[in-house]
Design a protein around this motif. Sequence first.
Motif, mmCIF file in Angstrom:
data_model
loop_
_atom_site.group_PDB
_atom_site.id
_atom_site.type_symbol
_atom_site.label_atom_id
_atom_site.label_comp_id
_atom_site.label_asym_id
_atom_site.label_seq_id
_atom_site.Cartn_x
_atom_site.Cartn_y
_atom_site.Cartn_z
ATOM 1 N N ARG A 8 0.862 -1.180 0.000
ATOM 2 C CA ARG A 8 0.000 0.000 0.000
ATOM 3 C C ARG A 8 0.900 1.232 0.000
ATOM 4 N NH1 ARG A 8 -5.410 -0.878 2.275
ATOM 5 N NH2 ARG A 8 -5.127 0.991 3.525
ATOM 6 N N ALA A 24 -3.149 3.198 -0.267
ATOM 7 C CA ALA A 24 -3.878 2.490 -1.318
ATOM 8 C C ALA A 24 -2.980 1.477 -1.998
ATOM 9 C CB ALA A 24 -4.401 3.487 -2.351
ATOM 10 N N GLU A 25 -3.559 0.337 -2.325
ATOM 11 C CA GLU A 25 -2.860 -0.634 -3.147
ATOM 12 C C GLU A 25 -2.737 -0.051 -4.553
ATOM 13 O OE1 GLU A 25 -4.912 -4.358 -3.051
ATOM 14 O OE2 GLU A 25 -4.648 -4.598 -0.892
ATOM 15 N N ARG A 27 -3.568 -1.085 -7.343
ATOM 16 C CA ARG A 27 -4.705 -1.366 -8.227
ATOM 17 C C ARG A 27 -6.017 -0.748 -7.749
ATOM 18 N NH1 ARG A 27 -7.579 -5.831 -5.937
ATOM 19 N NH2 ARG A 27 -6.440 -6.622 -4.141
ATOM 20 N N THR A 28 -6.013 -0.023 -6.631
ATOM 21 C CA THR A 28 -7.242 0.554 -6.085
ATOM 22 C C THR A 28 -7.747 1.685 -6.971
ATOM 23 O OG1 THR A 28 -6.557 0.023 -3.837
ATOM 24 C CG2 THR A 28 -8.265 1.693 -4.078
ATOM 25 N N GLN A 29 -9.004 1.562 -7.372
ATOM 26 C CA GLN A 29 -9.616 2.619 -8.177
ATOM 27 C C GLN A 29 -9.837 3.852 -7.311
ATOM 28 O OE1 GLN A 29 -13.063 0.252 -9.195
ATOM 29 N NE2 GLN A 29 -12.462 0.265 -11.358
ATOM 30 N N ASP A 32 -13.165 3.888 -5.361
ATOM 31 C CA ASP A 32 -13.182 3.068 -4.148
ATOM 32 C C ASP A 32 -12.385 3.728 -3.027
ATOM 33 O OD1 ASP A 32 -14.796 1.073 -5.253
ATOM 34 O OD2 ASP A 32 -13.070 -0.030 -6.036
ATOM 35 N N PHE A 33 -11.260 4.329 -3.359
ATOM 36 C CA PHE A 33 -10.453 5.026 -2.363
ATOM 37 C C PHE A 33 -11.236 6.192 -1.762
ATOM 38 C CE2 PHE A 33 -7.137 8.233 -1.292
ATOM 39 C CZ PHE A 33 -6.448 7.512 -0.331
ATOM 40 N N HIS A 36 -14.443 4.452 0.275
ATOM 41 C CA HIS A 36 -14.164 3.558 1.391
ATOM 42 C C HIS A 36 -13.079 4.057 2.337
ATOM 43 C CE1 HIS A 36 -16.896 0.848 -0.521
ATOM 44 N NE2 HIS A 36 -16.141 0.776 -1.605
ATOM 45 N N ASP A 37 -12.084 4.723 1.803
ATOM 46 C CA ASP A 37 -10.983 5.179 2.652
ATOM 47 C C ASP A 37 -11.173 6.610 3.148
ATOM 48 O OD1 ASP A 37 -8.703 2.985 2.568
ATOM 49 O OD2 ASP A 37 -9.580 3.106 0.566
ATOM 50 N N LEU A 70 -6.601 5.379 -11.050
ATOM 51 C CA LEU A 70 -6.134 4.715 -9.841
ATOM 52 C C LEU A 70 -5.929 5.750 -8.741
ATOM 53 C CD1 LEU A 70 -3.532 2.329 -11.481
ATOM 54 C CD2 LEU A 70 -5.850 1.761 -10.706
#
Length: 168
Positions: A8, A24-25, A27-29, A32-33, A36-37, A70
Amino acid sequence: MRATAEQRFPVRLELNGRSREGLAEPRTQLCDFLRHDLGATGVHVGCEHGVCGACTVLVDGVAVRSCLMLAVQAHERRIETVESLADDDTLNDLQQAFRRHHALQCGFCTAGILMSCVDFLERQPDPSEAEVRDMLSGHLCRCTGYTGIVQAVLEVAAQRQTNEEVQQ
């Protein structure tokens, strides 16, 4: 050094005028970040292929499909979501026009449409109906015929033009 999916990376950005950060990884869109984050739940995820437009946000002032970007690409960038439009409990002029013209139905796609409209009106302050419809062609909505949205955008454009003329 090659990154693995488990790694991450820090992502620092300005979200709706506030400095925010998270991990974030690779590949995280971005959608989503943000949801969710960072808790920006106004960003809706629809098709995850950039077709429907529900996830549209502004990146450095330009409308972007956040499912096609990303999170790590947003590092040190300025992101605006639909949450940035209202001032506390007061809707902005575009949101008010959407309300007046019944331009939202279930509301799922509305956030993305609003963000595209913000960018569009910034670049095209005096649009024709055809130009508004062309801009909206990048959004899929199952609940509306788009007529209310077009009327709302044209009303706001006309009102802003009038306000600008009065100020001059």
